[in-house]
Each structure stands twice: as C-alpha cells, then as structure tokens.
Design a protein around this motif. Structure first.
Motif, short mmCIF file in Angstrom:
data_model
loop_
_atom_site.label_atom_id
_atom_site.label_comp_id
_atom_site.label_asym_id
_atom_site.label_seq_id
_atom_site.Cartn_x
_atom_site.Cartn_y
_atom_site.Cartn_z
N TYR A 92 -47.80 47.16 -11.91
CA TYR A 92 -47.39 46.49 -13.14
C TYR A 92 -48.30 45.29 -13.38
O TYR A 92 -48.54 44.50 -12.46
CB TYR A 92 -45.93 46.02 -13.08
N ILE A 93 -48.79 45.16 -14.61
CA ILE A 93 -49.65 44.04 -14.98
C ILE A 93 -48.98 43.30 -16.13
O ILE A 93 -48.77 43.87 -17.20
CB ILE A 93 -51.06 44.52 -15.41
N ARG A 94 -48.61 42.06 -15.88
CA ARG A 94 -47.99 41.25 -16.93
C ARG A 94 -49.09 40.77 -17.90
O ARG A 94 -49.97 40.01 -17.51
CB ARG A 94 -47.28 40.05 -16.34
N SER B 26 -51.42 38.89 -20.57
CA SER B 26 -51.64 37.48 -20.85
C SER B 26 -52.94 37.33 -21.63
O SER B 26 -53.87 38.13 -21.46
CB SER B 26 -51.72 36.67 -19.55
N PHE C 9 -57.07 35.21 -16.87
CA PHE C 9 -56.51 36.56 -16.74
C PHE C 9 -57.44 37.59 -17.38
O PHE C 9 -57.73 38.64 -16.79
CB PHE C 9 -55.13 36.61 -17.40
N ARG D 91 -56.21 36.25 -7.78
CA ARG D 91 -54.90 36.31 -8.43
C ARG D 91 -53.88 36.96 -7.49
O ARG D 91 -54.23 37.77 -6.64
CB ARG D 91 -54.96 37.11 -9.73
N LYS E 258 -48.18 40.94 -6.22
CA LYS E 258 -46.92 40.97 -5.46
C LYS E 258 -46.64 42.36 -4.92
O LYS E 258 -46.78 43.37 -5.62
CB LYS E 258 -45.76 40.51 -6.34
N GLU F 294 -47.83 44.14 -8.31
CA GLU F 294 -47.34 43.48 -9.50
C GLU F 294 -48.20 42.26 -9.79
O GLU F 294 -48.17 41.27 -9.06
CB GLU F 294 -45.87 43.07 -9.27
N GLY G 64 -48.72 39.17 -11.74
CA GLY G 64 -47.99 38.22 -12.57
C GLY G 64 -48.29 36.82 -12.12
O GLY G 64 -49.46 36.44 -11.97
N GLY G 65 -47.26 36.04 -11.87
CA GLY G 65 -47.46 34.67 -11.44
C GLY G 65 -47.28 34.52 -9.95
O GLY G 65 -47.06 35.49 -9.22
N ASN H 66 -37.77 41.98 -7.90
CA ASN H 66 -37.47 42.84 -9.04
C ASN H 66 -36.75 44.08 -8.51
O ASN H 66 -37.36 44.95 -7.88
CB ASN H 66 -38.76 43.22 -9.77
#
Length: 431
Positions: A83-85, A87, A92, A274, A277, A315, A317-318, A324
């Motif tokens: 999964y790539i959030r 931005s 990013f 980066r 997760k 994952e 994200g941040g 999750n």
C-alpha cells in the motif's frame, strides 16, 4: 590499528537496530571505543518484529519488472501486499520517481548481485557470533519459496545463475515434488525453490544477545536519547546532542533505520530513505520443514521454538507503528491457500509493526555521508537487515577505522543520488 588506550578511535553510532548494533560490535572487536545512541530501547521496532531470515537467496531488490503496474492495482485494495499512501510532497514524488526508474530487470539484477556480494560469508558470521558468546535461537533448515502461479516461479528462475554463482545450491521443485518436500503444502501450490543453506533466527533474541555482548565489551549504550541537534564545523561533525547530553567522537555513523531520512537532514545531507511498514503475528506452531516464503502473497512464515511467526505487507506512509487490522487479517488469511491444514488463530492476537528503511532503488546507502570528513551512513537495508548486517558491519568498520573502502561498498554509495557528494576518507584519532 592503534593499540594504546589513549589512541583508540571513538565512534558514535546513531541507531541501535540490528545494523547499528552489529556495526558497533565489529568496531569494538577491532579495538574502537564505541557509543551507541538510540531514541528508545535498542533492538526495538523492525529489528525485533521481522521474520528473522538470513536469506541471501531472497535478496533481490523490491523494485523490478512489473512492480509499478502491480503497485497501482494494489493501491485500490486495502488488504493488498503493498500500500502506498499518495502524497504531493516533493520528497515523496522524488522517491516514487526513483522507484519507477529502478523497476526494470537490469537494475534489479545489478542490485541482487551487489547484495549477494555483500552477504557472502554472512552465514559464517552468525556462527562466529554464537562462538563469541551470543546466545540466540538459530535454525539451519533452509528456505522454501512456494508459488501458486507458475509465472512467479519462472521469474525467479531468471536469477538462478546468480545464486548458483554464490554457492547457494537452489533446487527447483515442480508440481508434486514441492509437496513431497513440504507435506503441509496444498494442491494449489504449483512449484517451489528450495535453498538449503539459508537460515533463520529469533530476531528479538538476536538483538538482545548483541546488546548483552556489547555491554560486556565495554560499549556505551545510551537509550531513550534521540538526536536533537548536530554540531558541525566546516566538513567535520564535532558533536551530537541528545536529551542525555552531548556526545563527541572522532567519527559518527548514522544507522537509524527508517528514521535516517529526517536525521540525515540534521547532518546537512538529506537522504531518500522512507519508512515501509511491515507486520508480524506470532501464532501456534506448525511443523514446517523450513522457513517458507508464500511468494505470491508476499508473506513470510518462520517456525520458531516457541511459535510460528507470520510476517508481511509493505505500507508506504508516515513514521508510525500503528496497526492496520485489515492488513493483519490479510496476512493471516494468506497461508490458507498454501497449507492444507492452516487455520487462522481464533483467540486474541498481538500483531506488531516495524518500520523498514527503504530507498528508491531498493538497495542500501552505505559509505561516506556527503562531503563530511568524519561522518558515515549505513541504512536502507529494507527487508534484508538481518541478512546484510554482518557484511555491512565489516565493510563499514574497515572504512571508518582504516580509511579504505571495500569494493563491495561501491554500489551503495550515497553519491548515486543527485546532489549528494562523496565524502573524504576516515579521520585519524584526535585525542
């Protein structure tokens, strides 16, 4: 190498994960005075919740043919392996452009070869650690890669010449041969690859053993002391400040895992690292012959003495370790297609999350840190921290203490990223 106590180089290692602890061990073993700084307790996060695999044969970088297209499809599924959030932040977008550029067969093969070169001798290193008094659970039953889709097996066959060159002795198992090798596998599994020399460990036991051995060796371990400020004079780092005080050394090694990105900006050399997760869940034991990669699902299954560890997902994200539940459930469902007798846990589970340090091209950043004359970096090992730790530690120890760079470090230089210049050789002791 100086022998007099007064001439010992003092190295400050920033980061107490498996990379920082292993490098601190090799530095201390070569006679350096070492201080390790960690923002929390050493060995936590990804270093303790990973699958515990020592698997050079599985060391191909994440970016590769078809990764971008597959990632775009997976972004629409909350339970997908990746999964790539999204931005619009420039860092990013730059990272994703770098991943896109590296997602080709040539780059992946070159990165795989570099990883295999760095990991040559890693199995013997873990034997050395045990011989030196580190007590941790380790298994030597190899690694099985299981495939539901023939295309996945075919893709890995294109790399067999590389792993054979490094003596890893793969066995191709097609059809029923894979079930003869591992009776727990279901009829849905089309084939597999078995690597007899791969190993796995209990990762928490490993980092705890490193912590104990470093204490015995006189290494200073400063926990709950995140770096708040970096003092610099010209091209030299003069000290770093934490809540525990100011720490001065002859040289500084940035090995802070997924936190290296923001920390590198404090050093004035921003690095494209980066967090990716990943999750793991410990469930009831299953009598598997070896560690098993459920390759299509991107799930790692590790049989340990006390339990079975199931780990997976990526994952982007941040920098958070929030759980999750949807993704954890997907990890626990995946084995049902591969194992004929799999039942997801019915009781309470305790999923764990860890932040892997990822780079755009999927290979680590190691060597001099920009144009700084006494600062170095070892980060971005992604899902291969345990596998690459000994080789990375030995190469970085040679660079920092002797000022000579192993040819194995060449592919990992920070200068491959735009705007980052290579640094000078290691300094001599100043006290």
């Amino acid at each position: 190498m100086p022998h007099d106590q007064e001439e010992r180089m003092h190295i400050v290692v920033i980061g107490g994960g498996v990379i920082g602890l292993t490098t601190a061990y090799h530095l201390a073993r070569e006679g350096a005075q070492v201080t390790v700084l960690d923002a929390r307790r050493t060995g936590r996060g990804a270093s303790e919740v990973n699958a515990g695999w020592i698997v050079p044969a599985e060391a191909a970088p994440v970016p590769g043919p078809g990764v971008v297209l597959t990632s775009m499809k997976w972004m629409l599924r909350p339970d997908s392996p990746l999964y790539i959030r999204p931005s619009l932040h420039p860092r990013f977008l730059s990272f994703m452009f770098g991943l896109w550029r590296a997602s080709n067969a040539r780059a992946q093969r070159a990165g795989f070869a570099a990883h295999l070169e760095l990991a040559e001798g890693t199995i013997e290193s873990f034997d050395d650690y045990r011989a030196d008094g580190m007590d941790f659970e380790m298994h030597s039953q190899g690694l099985l890669m299981a495939f539901l889709e023939r295309s996945g097996l075919d893709h890995h066959l294109t790399h067999l010449d590389l792993v054979e060159r490094f003596g890893l002795e793969p066995t191709v198992l097609e059809g029923d041969a894979v079930r003869e090798h591992e009776p727990h596998l279901s009829d849905a599994v089309q084939g597999g690859l078995f690597f007899p020399k791969e190993r796995h460990v209990d990762p928490r036991a490993l980092v705890d053993a490193l912590h104990r051995r470093l204490t015995e060796m006189g290494v200073t371990l400063v926990e709950n002391a995140g770096v708040a400020d970096v003092q610099r004079a010209g091209t030299r780092i003069t000290s770093v400040s934490t809540a525990a005080g100011t720490h001065r050394g002859d040289a500084y090694l940035l090995a802070a895992g997924a936190w290296t990105g923001p920390l590198s900006r404090q050093f004035g050399v921003p690095l494209p690292v980066r967090p990716g997760k990943g999750y793991s869940v410990d469930v009831a034991p299953l009598s598997l012959r070896s560690a098993t990669n459920l390759s299509d699902a991107k799930v790692a299954v590790t049989p340990l003495g006390r339990n079975l560890r199931v780990a997976g997902t990526m994952e982007f994200g941040g920098l958070d370790e929030d759980i999750n539940g949807v993704r954890v459930e997907a990890i626990l469902r995946a084995p049902a297609r591969y194992f004929r007798d799999w039942e997801p846990p019915s009781g309470a589970i305790r999923p764990q999350a860890g932040m892997r340090p990822m780079t755009p091209d999927g290979i680590p950043i190691m060597g001099a840190l920009g144009d700084l004359s006494n600062a170095y970096v070892s980060t971005g090992h992604g899902m291969l921290g345990v596998t690459l730790a000994p080789g990375a530690a030995m190469a970085m120890t040679q660079l920092i203490l002797q000022g000579t760079s192993s040819p194995r470090l060449a592919p990992f230089a920070a200068s491959r990223f735009r705007g980052i210049r290579a640094g000078a050789l290691a300094p001599q002791p100043t006290h």
